[in-house]
Design an enzyme around this catalytic site. Structure first.
Site, PDB file in Angstrom:
ATOM      1  N   ASP A   1      -2.586 -13.561  27.985  1.00 11.75           N
ATOM      2  CA  ASP A   1      -2.115 -14.679  27.161  1.00 11.75           C
ATOM      3  C   ASP A   1      -2.965 -15.943  27.351  1.00 11.75           C
ATOM      4  OD1 ASP A   1      -0.716 -14.403  29.711  1.00 11.75           O
ATOM      5  OD2 ASP A   1       0.459 -16.155  29.144  1.00 11.75           O
ATOM      6  N   HIS A   2      -4.007 -15.834  28.188  1.00  9.78           N
ATOM      7  CA  HIS A   2      -4.931 -16.959  28.388  1.00  9.78           C
ATOM      8  C   HIS A   2      -6.369 -16.623  27.961  1.00  9.78           C
ATOM      9  CE1 HIS A   2      -1.912 -19.273  30.772  1.00  9.78           C
ATOM     10  NE2 HIS A   2      -1.397 -18.045  30.792  1.00  9.78           N
TER      11      HIS A   2
ATOM     12  N   HIS B   1      -6.975 -18.621  34.425  1.00 13.74           N
ATOM     13  CA  HIS B   1      -6.906 -17.295  35.034  1.00 13.74           C
ATOM     14  C   HIS B   1      -7.060 -16.248  33.944  1.00 13.74           C
ATOM     15  CE1 HIS B   1      -2.819 -17.840  33.645  1.00 13.74           C
ATOM     16  NE2 HIS B   1      -2.408 -16.655  34.085  1.00 13.74           N
TER      17      HIS B   1
ATOM     18  N   HIS C   1       0.526 -17.784  41.659  1.00 14.11           N
ATOM     19  CA  HIS C   1       0.771 -16.957  40.489  1.00 14.11           C
ATOM     20  C   HIS C   1       0.436 -15.520  40.866  1.00 14.11           C
ATOM     21  CE1 HIS C   1       1.541 -16.327  36.336  1.00 14.11           C
ATOM     22  NE2 HIS C   1       0.309 -16.024  35.994  1.00 14.11           N
TER      23      HIS C   1
ATOM     24  N   HIS D   1      -5.030 -13.589  32.855  1.00 17.73           N
ATOM     25  CA  HIS D   1      -3.968 -12.898  32.110  1.00 17.73           C
ATOM     26  C   HIS D   1      -4.261 -12.952  30.614  1.00 17.73           C
ATOM     27  CE1 HIS D   1      -0.693 -13.002  35.454  1.00 17.73           C
ATOM     28  NE2 HIS D   1      -1.235 -11.797  35.344  1.00 17.73           N
TER      29      HIS D   1
HETATM   30 ZN   LIG Z   1       0.457 -17.056  31.061  1.00 14.91          ZN
HETATM   31 ZN   LIG Z   2      -0.438 -15.769  34.029  1.00 21.12          ZN
END
Ligand SMILES: [Zn+2]
Ligand SMILES: [Zn+2]
Length: 244
Positions: A64-65, A60, A136, A62
């Protein structure tokens, strides 16, 4: 197959765990799943290196990815590796277009292929993958590599995802917080244990760990163990697992 955790942390740094990244290797093929902050460095530390990663599969969007996607692109360009395929859920094309609009000087530097995928089966970097939609705060896909490896991405624990993971040798599952943190969009040990109860899974690795989990591993494992009696461990950055 080898699975290496490059980043087992989350959006809040712990100092020890970088953001999400998992390297999957089999028969000379390599696939990077997610590319959060720090993953580019971990790739170097793993000995694989950014030169050898030509495909990234995103769960996904976000930060942090995806935070190291453009740094990965730039490093590859500087190293003369001028190709990258990015595969991810719907909106991945728009994300890459937008990132390249912000960092305009990167436009046209590398041959970028972007492919959007939906839940179901597809092939990426020579791997047959199944995707399953998680629960999520952004659309997110969990990925399964035949009976060997499943990665939950970011998700609450729920029966559908546990079904999706059933029978896998290794499951890496989001377990962001201990039980006393009131959270949605991620599991707690209690909810994860409840959903995994009775499932046949070779081993579960907990990942996507917030600083709140530091020094609380034992109680988290106990909490899961009250309902799920399988093998559960904490993932660590740069740990490699061999899967037959
Ligand atoms: Zn995350
Ligand atoms: Zn996430």
């Amino acid at each position: 197959m080898h699975v290496t955790f490059l980043g087992t942390g989350s959006a809040m740094p712990t100092g020890e765990r970088f953001q999400t990244g998992i390297l999957v290797q089999n028969d000379g093929r390599q696939l990077l799943i997610d590319c959060g902050s720090g993953v580019l460095h971990r790739l170097q530390q793993s000995g694989v290196g950014y030169e050898n990663i030509s495909t990234v599969l995103l769960t996904h969007h976000h930060l942090d990815h995806v935070a190291d996607l453009l740094p990965l692109m730039k490093a590859r360009w500087l190293a003369g590796e001028e190709h990258l395929e990015v595969v991810g859920p719907q909106g991945t094309k728009g994300l890459l277009d937008d990132l390249l609009n912000v960092h305009e000087y990167m436009q046209g530097k590398i041959d970028l292929q972007v492919r959007e995928v939906v839940p179901g089966e597809f092939t990426v970097a020579g791997f047959d993958v199944s995707a399953y939609e998680t629960r999520h705060s952004l659309p997110c896909l969990a990925y399964r590599f035949d009976d060997r490896f499943v990665f939950s991405g970011d998700s609450e624990a729920f029966a559908g995802l546990a079904n999706f993971a059933e029978g896998a040798a290794i499951l890496a599952h989001d377990c962001s917080f201990p039980d006393d943190v009131d959270v949605s969009n991620h599991p707690t040990p209690e909810t994860l244990g409840r959903e995994l109860a009775g499932r046949e899974i070779g081993r579960v690795y907990l990942t996507h760990l917030y600083p709140h989990t530091d020094s609380r591993h034992e109680e988290m494992l106990e909490s899961i163990g009250r309902q799920y009696d399988g093998d559960v461990r904490f993932a660590e950055d740069l740990k490699t697992i061999s899967i037959e």
